[in-house]
Design a protein around this motif. Structure first.
Motif, PDB file in Angstrom:
ATOM      1  N   GLU A 106      26.599  -4.332   9.411  1.00  0.00           N
ATOM      2  CA  GLU A 106      27.529  -5.409   9.748  1.00  0.00           C
ATOM      3  C   GLU A 106      27.292  -5.954  11.156  1.00  0.00           C
ATOM      4  N   LEU A 107      27.186  -5.078  12.137  1.00  0.00           N
ATOM      5  CA  LEU A 107      27.015  -5.525  13.519  1.00  0.00           C
ATOM      6  C   LEU A 107      25.676  -6.216  13.739  1.00  0.00           C
ATOM      7  N   PRO A 108      24.541  -5.634  13.336  1.00  0.00           N
ATOM      8  CA  PRO A 108      23.261  -6.337  13.508  1.00  0.00           C
ATOM      9  C   PRO A 108      23.256  -7.701  12.831  1.00  0.00           C
ATOM     10  N   ALA A 109      23.823  -7.780  11.627  1.00  0.00           N
ATOM     11  CA  ALA A 109      23.847  -9.051  10.895  1.00  0.00           C
ATOM     12  C   ALA A 109      24.687 -10.081  11.640  1.00  0.00           C
ATOM     13  N   ALA A 110      25.830  -9.662  12.190  1.00  0.00           N
ATOM     14  CA  ALA A 110      26.701 -10.593  12.916  1.00  0.00           C
ATOM     15  C   ALA A 110      26.014 -11.113  14.174  1.00  0.00           C
ATOM     16  N   LEU A 111      25.333 -10.236  14.898  1.00  0.00           N
ATOM     17  CA  LEU A 111      24.628 -10.677  16.110  1.00  0.00           C
ATOM     18  C   LEU A 111      23.532 -11.685  15.774  1.00  0.00           C
ATOM     19  N   THR A 112      22.835 -11.453  14.674  1.00  0.00           N
ATOM     20  CA  THR A 112      21.785 -12.380  14.256  1.00  0.00           C
ATOM     21  C   THR A 112      22.378 -13.736  13.884  1.00  0.00           C
ATOM     22  N   ARG A 113      23.484 -13.726  13.128  1.00  0.00           N
ATOM     23  CA  ARG A 113      24.134 -14.984  12.739  1.00  0.00           C
ATOM     24  C   ARG A 113      24.560 -15.787  13.956  1.00  0.00           C
ATOM     25  N   MET A 114      24.932 -15.103  15.030  1.00  0.00           N
ATOM     26  CA  MET A 114      25.418 -15.776  16.231  1.00  0.00           C
ATOM     27  C   MET A 114      24.287 -16.166  17.175  1.00  0.00           C
ATOM     28  N   GLY A 115      23.049 -15.964  16.742  1.00  0.00           N
ATOM     29  CA  GLY A 115      21.919 -16.409  17.548  1.00  0.00           C
ATOM     30  C   GLY A 115      21.341 -15.361  18.472  1.00  0.00           C
ATOM     31  N   GLY A 116      21.753 -14.123  18.307  1.00  0.00           N
ATOM     32  CA  GLY A 116      21.217 -13.049  19.139  1.00  0.00           C
ATOM     33  C   GLY A 116      19.996 -12.397  18.512  1.00  0.00           C
ATOM     34  N   ARG A 117      19.234 -11.712  19.324  1.00  0.00           N
ATOM     35  CA  ARG A 117      18.118 -10.891  18.836  1.00  0.00           C
ATOM     36  C   ARG A 117      18.545  -9.433  18.961  1.00  0.00           C
ATOM     37  N   ARG A 118      18.227  -8.634  17.963  1.00  0.00           N
ATOM     38  CA  ARG A 118      18.680  -7.256  18.039  1.00  0.00           C
ATOM     39  C   ARG A 118      17.599  -6.297  17.582  1.00  0.00           C
ATOM     40  N   GLU A 119      17.585  -5.130  18.231  1.00  0.00           N
ATOM     41  CA  GLU A 119      16.706  -4.037  17.856  1.00  0.00           C
ATOM     42  C   GLU A 119      17.588  -2.835  17.522  1.00  0.00           C
ATOM     43  N   VAL A 120      17.498  -2.382  16.289  1.00  0.00           N
ATOM     44  CA  VAL A 120      18.272  -1.232  15.839  1.00  0.00           C
ATOM     45  C   VAL A 120      17.359  -0.014  15.847  1.00  0.00           C
ATOM     46  N   VAL A 121      17.807   1.069  16.479  1.00  0.00           N
ATOM     47  CA  VAL A 121      16.981   2.271  16.560  1.00  0.00           C
ATOM     48  C   VAL A 121      17.834   3.500  16.259  1.00  0.00           C
ATOM     49  N   CYS A 122      17.275   4.435  15.513  1.00  0.00           N
ATOM     50  CA  CYS A 122      17.983   5.676  15.181  1.00  0.00           C
ATOM     51  C   CYS A 122      17.930   6.612  16.384  1.00  0.00           C
ATOM     52  N   ALA A 123      19.108   6.910  16.940  1.00  0.00           N
ATOM     53  CA  ALA A 123      19.190   7.831  18.079  1.00  0.00           C
ATOM     54  C   ALA A 123      19.551   9.244  17.638  1.00  0.00           C
ATOM     55  N   TYR A 124      20.201   9.350  16.482  1.00  0.00           N
ATOM     56  CA  TYR A 124      20.575  10.676  15.970  1.00  0.00           C
ATOM     57  C   TYR A 124      20.849  10.566  14.472  1.00  0.00           C
ATOM     58  N   ARG A 125      20.763  11.695  13.792  1.00  0.00           N
ATOM     59  CA  ARG A 125      21.066  11.752  12.365  1.00  0.00           C
ATOM     60  C   ARG A 125      22.410  12.437  12.131  1.00  0.00           C
ATOM     61  N   THR A 126      23.142  11.946  11.152  1.00  0.00           N
ATOM     62  CA  THR A 126      24.388  12.573  10.733  1.00  0.00           C
ATOM     63  C   THR A 126      24.087  13.415   9.496  1.00  0.00           C
ATOM     64  N   VAL A 127      24.291  14.717   9.603  1.00  0.00           N
ATOM     65  CA  VAL A 127      23.942  15.636   8.526  1.00  0.00           C
ATOM     66  C   VAL A 127      25.205  16.333   8.034  1.00  0.00           C
ATOM     67  N   LEU A 128      25.465  16.279   6.746  1.00  0.00           N
ATOM     68  CA  LEU A 128      26.629  16.932   6.180  1.00  0.00           C
ATOM     69  C   LEU A 128      26.446  18.451   6.232  1.00  0.00           C
ATOM     70  N   SER A 129      27.493  19.143   6.624  1.00  0.00           N
ATOM     71  CA  SER A 129      27.446  20.599   6.775  1.00  0.00           C
ATOM     72  C   SER A 129      27.839  21.272   5.466  1.00  0.00           C
ATOM     73  N   THR A 130      26.891  21.941   4.839  1.00  0.00           N
ATOM     74  CA  THR A 130      27.183  22.669   3.604  1.00  0.00           C
ATOM     75  C   THR A 130      28.239  23.738   3.843  1.00  0.00           C
ATOM     76  N   GLU A 131      28.102  24.454   4.971  1.00  0.00           N
ATOM     77  CA  GLU A 131      29.066  25.510   5.291  1.00  0.00           C
ATOM     78  C   GLU A 131      30.454  24.923   5.537  1.00  0.00           C
ATOM     79  N   GLY A 132      30.496  23.793   6.244  1.00  0.00           N
ATOM     80  CA  GLY A 132      31.780  23.167   6.539  1.00  0.00           C
ATOM     81  C   GLY A 132      32.481  22.668   5.280  1.00  0.00           C
ATOM     82  N   MET A 133      31.709  22.044   4.383  1.00  0.00           N
ATOM     83  CA  MET A 133      32.308  21.553   3.146  1.00  0.00           C
ATOM     84  C   MET A 133      32.811  22.708   2.289  1.00  0.00           C
TER      85      MET A 133
END
Length: 228
Positions: A106-133
């Motif tokens: 949503e955010l990258p698409a909105a910035l592009t629609r408004m005339g911005g240039r954007r670079e999206v980069v993965c800084a971290y992964r979200t991993v579901l915890s089997t033990e927690g679940m």
């Protein structure tokens, strides 16, 4: 991330961007950790403006000696784009968006629609915890849970899986409270019934919304158990 190459390249090229937009405290920590591993520090952001999605993310920037130039009044990715647009800070500008591997479009698409240039980069992964679940499933199966508080779409996914592990029917599920509309949509998309939605999309706002819910006479949890 499985590889830090893309994040490292993005941090090396910070001067080419006008803004860095942080949508979580985790994103701030990930970037600062990578800078530190390269012998760099907060000075790498000199000349770049910083946007934080909310007070917790802004506070994490502050812990590293950085001040957020922009914090939207409402703490969603949609509000980031609207706030920046209202400041005339989108068209023709370049944005770096370091975030989770599960970050929405949503955010990258909105910035592009408004005339911005954007670079999206993965800084971290979200991993579901089997033990927690598994632990959550056992707690619900044992009737130990009065309220489930969800603070992200990934938390909603984990909770849905925990319900499946609990083997409990819908009638026995705890009251469900979500931090804001994005998490609420994710929860409903998984077939979960949401009773409470925070208006200020922060942890404190979520708790206040829950208090307000009970003060209105909704006694899904007895006062004795609610005080626990």
């Amino acid at each position: 991330p499985r590889s830090f190459a893309a994040l490292d390249r993005a941090l090396d090229a910070l001067p080419r961007h006008d803004w860095v937009v942080f949508t979580s405290a985790n994103g701030v920590r990930a970037c600062m950790d990578r800078l530190a591993s390269a012998g760099r520090d907060a000075r790498a952001f000199a000349g770049v403006q910083l946007c934080a999605i909310g007070p917790a993310t802004a506070a994490e920037l502050s812990r590293h000696g950085l001040r957020a130039d922009c914090v939207p009044r409402s703490f969603t990715t949609a509000d980031i784009a609207q706030t920046l647009a209202a400041r005339g800070a989108v068209s023709g500008k370049s944005f770096l968006l370091p975030g989770s591997d599960r970050a929405g479009s949503e955010l990258p698409a909105a910035l592009t629609r408004m005339g911005g240039r954007r670079e999206v980069v993965c800084a971290y992964r979200t991993v579901l915890s089997t033990e927690g679940m598994a632990a959550a499933g056992r707690a619900m199966r044992g009737g130990e849970v009065d309220v489930a508080l969800l603070t992200s779409p990934s938390a909603a996914e984990a909770y849905a899986r925990a319900i499946a592990r609990s083997g409990g029917g819908r009638a026995r599920l705890p009251l469900l409270a979500v931090i804001g509309p994005v998490t609420g949509r994710a929860a409903r998309g998984l077939g979960l019934g949401v009773a409470v939605t925070g208006t200020a999309h922060t942890d404190e706002g979520l708790v206040r919304a829950l208090e307000k819910y009970w003060k209105k006479g909704n006694h899904a949890v007895s006062p004795r158990r609610a005080r626990r």
